[in-house]
Design a protein around this motif. Structure first.
Motif, PDB file in Angstrom:
ATOM      1  N   CYS A  56      -7.157  -0.550   0.221  1.00 52.38           N
ATOM      2  CA  CYS A  56      -6.349  -1.115   1.302  1.00 52.38           C
ATOM      3  C   CYS A  56      -7.252  -1.418   2.490  1.00 52.38           C
TER       4      CYS A  56
ATOM      5  N   CYS B 231      -5.782   0.875   5.717  1.00 56.94           N
ATOM      6  CA  CYS B 231      -5.918   2.341   5.817  1.00 56.94           C
ATOM      7  C   CYS B 231      -6.985   2.895   4.871  1.00 56.94           C
TER       8      CYS B 231
ATOM      9  N   CYS C  16       0.855  -1.195   0.000  1.00 56.29           N
ATOM     10  CA  CYS C  16       0.000   0.000   0.000  1.00 56.29           C
ATOM     11  C   CYS C  16       0.886   1.238   0.000  1.00 56.29           C
TER      12      CYS C  16
ATOM     13  N   CYS D 127      -0.031   3.466   3.548  1.00 60.03           N
ATOM     14  CA  CYS D 127       0.330   3.022   4.899  1.00 60.03           C
ATOM     15  C   CYS D 127       1.492   2.027   4.882  1.00 60.03           C
TER      16      CYS D 127
ATOM     17  N   TYR E 289      -6.917   3.223   1.809  1.00 61.53           N
ATOM     18  CA  TYR E 289      -6.398   3.905   0.630  1.00 61.53           C
ATOM     19  C   TYR E 289      -7.051   3.319  -0.619  1.00 61.53           C
TER      20      TYR E 289
HETATM   21 ZN   LIG Z   1      -3.000   1.217   3.320  1.00 62.35          ZN
END
Ligand SMILES: [Zn+2]
Ligand SMILES: [Zn+2]
Lengths: 288, 327, 288, 327
Positions: free
Chosen positions: C52, C55, C33, C36, C57
């Motif tokens: 993700c 996090c 990722c 993070c 994302y």
């Molecule tokens: Zn992440």
């Protein structure tokens, strides 16, 4: 297009009555400026369109005075003067107040409407009179403003409204509130026809008047130092945690905040109105 | 949130408490007290009927502001399906004191917009106590124009103490926002139904309340100024905010008066004891009224719709008229 | 309305190619990722629509991936795939860049358009592909967006555009700039017909794309954490005296500032699109 | 303000100084040097012609940004009568980087709107260096809609380095403002004439530059990005802002190129040596072009006007097309 005509034709009695209910302290020859305290020679003050020549304070004008500085001499013809207040809600003391105000001012309401010419351009004009319950808007006021727009619409004439009001008239309750919607709808219908609506904001232009037809003008001119806003000062003071910034809600502040087109000294207003009327008075070659 | 109790509701609350206690006892001790309970409930209902038949305008003001009164989102959740909330005015901010978005009423898409108060302290602040800034009214206008674009009806739910009049609101033209909304609403080419569900607070309410039908709940109030403000300003009330009840009476702020003066079209009933005692029941009445009026309006041509709406507000106001020589 | 279809039908090669030019670091089984740093099991990541799970994302999606998570399986039919770039200005290195990108991505341009259904509702859809010169808008891009609106107009269909762009394409100079006016005019003409236009803003939606047709959507949905604004970060940094506030110009900040209707996680977008299409797809009973 | 002198103008400035000195001497000393002066002036004019015939795109960029170049208000004062400036967007603020208002062109009312730069440091700050915030574009749009309402033509004067992209501008939706203006301008039901008079800076310019006729002064530039920005971003120029002259050439930002690609309709000539050497002369050319195009547009029906404007921008762009099996 002379701006000085008004003083010569104005009756002394009317002038005195106006000042009494406005903010001058008449003692015949001399008038005290409520802003800077200067003692002004009344004749000079009137010649100066009721603007203090020391601090430029713009004295409130009664509706006859306002008409004299705004429209062409002798061109004003009043409309709907026969409209008068009914105390439908039986609001305490309202009848007595209205009777007293009518007797003192010769007005039936705080909104005087009619037709006139300005620099030769025909207009339908409304002028608020602060003497009549602080120019507050009740049913009569709202009806007159609505008929003003309808007259403009019917005759394809531009509309000019000179505002001077504390807001909606409490004594007519929800009926007063609805005048906001009624006059705004009238302004909308008028505007859809591609006709020009000019507003002049004088001190004060507030609350239910400001937040309805007044703010809907195509072009808004303000006199210097006029208080313009939604909440009355009492309400505003309660709502604010911080102290008011200098100039808060005055004309110049409103221009900086995008809400009025220009701030003009009283003496320059008529010339600008004429230019605007020239730009907007007759229909253009392309239309919606 | 615990049920708040207004002064005039206290006798009712006491009976409610007695009934609850009796129920608890009969359940815990296995004794059948159903006859007593029924009698108490009958007594409670009689009392409610009696109290609610004699509410003063000030009592209704308190009911309209009742902390447990259902708010716009409560009604939206109950009355409509598949609400998709839309945010922002595309000019400055999103105002959480007004909510709005697409929703379905009996399967038909509508735009629903309402003032929104908050229930607990945190939410009240988030919702600015239901007082909108210019961005709230401009969001509402954006959504109304979107509805007009797609030919969908608009339902507005009114419940606000007033427009916000802080520095920021004045800076960004709160008066302009209110005025423009009223004007634009008067010109909308789709049906607009307004339901005043709590406080119809002055221009702050009217800015989303220009429509073809104005409905008002029986315990809602609609006023040009809050009674406290009126009492504080007028010498008629010794400029004393404590005389708000007198001002409330003088201002004629109830649904009955609004109907009498032809400022609204219909009073929507509330369940026994007020909307806050029965959200589902209250919503059912509101939905029925909205659906019925909408069905009527759907039959009207666009031209007539806009014409009738103009005439509706055009006729508001009471005055005398004599012919004048200069008329 | 299943959102999971895309992963099963997606070719491994396409997925890898996409990730290579986007922001994943493919090493077969695992993907890191970029936000993070978590090492994610690629299959899980794809099942999670390239979000993700630590996090949240939202990985950038190539246009085929985006179509798979957005439209009904197999419903997409591409339009105008034969449009390609001409280096009219003879801008240095532009031809070579385009050739290389076309070879690597199989795309002729960073805007892929066509028709599809979403939850059964037919739409005209445009999807930006960041791999192609950062999804920048040149003549081909502008022409495709314009034809998209014209197709919607001709067939009375709603339009959905998924944005992912750095802005106008410098290499086509003023021709690129004019695509802003051209696409905005097309959006205007489309809108006048009372048809619904929905935009999805993904990371990034910037500059000449953001400041033209993208901001003109009736409803704007943003993926979480997307950068949305006028000035590229380099320009923005030069223009600012102060340090950027946290979250500046990200989706959530844009919602607070009234510029997007909602921020939705990737998994929730399709359901909301279906509701919006239900509200806006067919003409209402009242019209302008 | 003293005349600023660009590098490539220095030989001209030297001759100007010589001529002035000769005039001073001949006046003070009462000697007739008119033959010398005339010869020098001829020489100066030849030099100007020679220099201006070979200007690079970067030279034109510098000319377009020349601190003495006439700005919108200079043109407005010369070309129009009775200008009444209108202020404010009715939403947030008045933006001094854009001016606009009613004016009369040969006696006919028009709405004129222009970007406005400042001459001295104080005025530059007041005008935000000619870079508008959203409120500037929204003011412009308000005025354009006012013109449309009254059926009046719109003239816009373009001269801005770029839109403002500070925090405040992004907060209030600078992208939205630019996009909306372009869209709304494409739909205006009145003639719109655009004159690019200095810097046509990207979206910041285009936001008031969608019209029926796009005119451009011969030394104006119009670009998708400032050459410095382009050079700083692209590896083609080693990401070096100092290579702006190369980027200016690559970006094809001159009026000739814009005309060649059919992105403008006509090049407005400037007086010898550039507009900054002769305000009156420059304004005369601008006025002639605007008046002529306006006269043409006044003959076009509203429907055709809007249709042609759409098609005009519709055709902008260059691409190849092959038929595809999936087309
Ligand atoms: Zn992440
Ligand atoms: Zn004074």
């Amino acid at each position: 297009m002379s701006l000085d005509g008004w003083i010569h034709r104005k009756s002394k009695a009317a002038g005195k009555a106006a000042r009494k209910h406005l903010d001058a302290l008449p003692d015949g020859l001399w008038t005290k400026c409520p802003k800077c305290g200067e003692i002004l020679f009344s004749k000079e003050l009137e010649k100066n369109l009721m603007v203090c020549n020391k601090c430029s304070y713009h004295f409130k004008l009664a509706s006859p005075q306002r008409l004299e500085v705004t429209v062409d001499d002798g061109s004003f013809v009043e409309m709907d003067a026969g409209l008068s207040t009914v105390n439908t809600l039986e609001f305490p003391q309202y009848d007595a107040k209205i009777q007293k105000l009518t007797a003192a001012s010769g007005l039936n309401d705080g909104m005087v409407t009619g037709t006139a010419t300005i620099g030769g351009y025909p207009v339908v004009i409304g002028v608020a009179d602060f003497r009549f319950l602080a120019g507050s808007m009740g049913s009569v006021y709202g009806e007159k403003v609505t008929r003003l727009f309808e007259k403009g619409l019917a005759e394809k004439l531009p509309v000019l409204i000179v505002n001077c009001s504390g807001g909606a008239r409490m004594q007519e309750g929800l009926l007063s509130l609805m005048q906001m919607a009624k006059t705004s709808a009238a302004a909308g219908k008028f505007g859809e026809a591609g006709l020009m609506y000019i507003a002049l904001f004088t001190d004060p232009t507030m609350a239910g008047v400001h937040a309805s037809f007044a703010m809907l003008a195509d072009v808004i001119i303000a006199e210097p130092g006029a208080l313009i806003g939604l909440a009355g000062q009492r309400v505003a003071a309660q709502a604010q945690v911080m102290k008011e910034p200098p100039g808060y809600r005055l004309s110049e502040w409103q221009q900086d905040h995008g809400m009025v087109d220009m701030v003009l000294p009283r003496r320059e207003i008529k010339d600008t109105l004429v230019k605007l009327l020239a730009a907007g008075s007759h229909g253009g070659s392309h239309g919606a | 949130m615990a049920l708040s109790v207004l002064d005039f509701e206290k006798p009712i609350a006491e009976l409610d408490a007695n009934i609850a206690e009796l129920k608890r006892i009969s359940e815990e001790e296995g004794i059948d007290r159903s006859a007593d309970i029924e009698e108490l409930e009958r007594h409670r209902d009689d009392l409610i009927a009696q109290i609610f038949a004699n509410l003063t305008p000030w009592d209704k003001t308190l009911l309209a502001r009742h902390p447990n009164r259902p708010y716009s989102l409560d009604y939206i959740r109950t009355i409509f399906d598949d609400f998709v909330e839309l945010h922002g005015d595309r000019l400055f901010a999103d105002d959480n004191a007004i909510v709005g978005g697409w929703a379905f009423l009996d399967g038909n898409p509508v735009m629903v917009i309402g003032n929104q108060k908050g229930r607990d302290l945190k939410e009240r602040q988030f919702r600015n106590f239901g007082s909108s800034k210019p961005e709230g009214y401009r969001k509402a206008l954006r959504l109304m124009h979107m509805a007009e674009k797609f030919g969908r009806p608009i339902i507005t739910l009114v419940d606000t103490p007033a427009a916000d009049c802080s520095f920021g609101a004045e800076e960004r033209g709160i008066s302009e926002a209110i005025a423009r909304n009223m004007m634009e609403m008067s010109l909308l080419k789709v049906p607009v139904i307004v339901a005043v569900l709590g406080e119809g607070g002055s221009g702050g309410a009217l800015a989303i309340a220009v429509g073809d039908r104005i409905l008002m709940q029986e315990n809602a109030v609609y006023s040009v100024i809050p009674p406290e403000g009126c009492a504080a300003i007028l010498s008629e009330f010794q400029r004393d905010p404590a005389r708000a009840p007198d001002a409330a009476a003088a201002l004629k702020i109830t649904a009955e008066h609004a109907l009498e003066h032809k400022l609204i079209d219909e009073i929507i009933p509330e369940p026994v004891g007020g909307a806050h005692r029965n959200y589902e029941g209250a919503a059912k009445f509101v939905k029925e009224a909205i659906s019925r009026h909408l069905a009527e309006l759907e039959k009207v041509s666009t031209k007539k719709l806009v014409e009738h709406r103009y005439n509706k507000f055009r006729q508001m106001g009471v005055y005398a008229e004599t012919q004048c020589e200069n008329g």
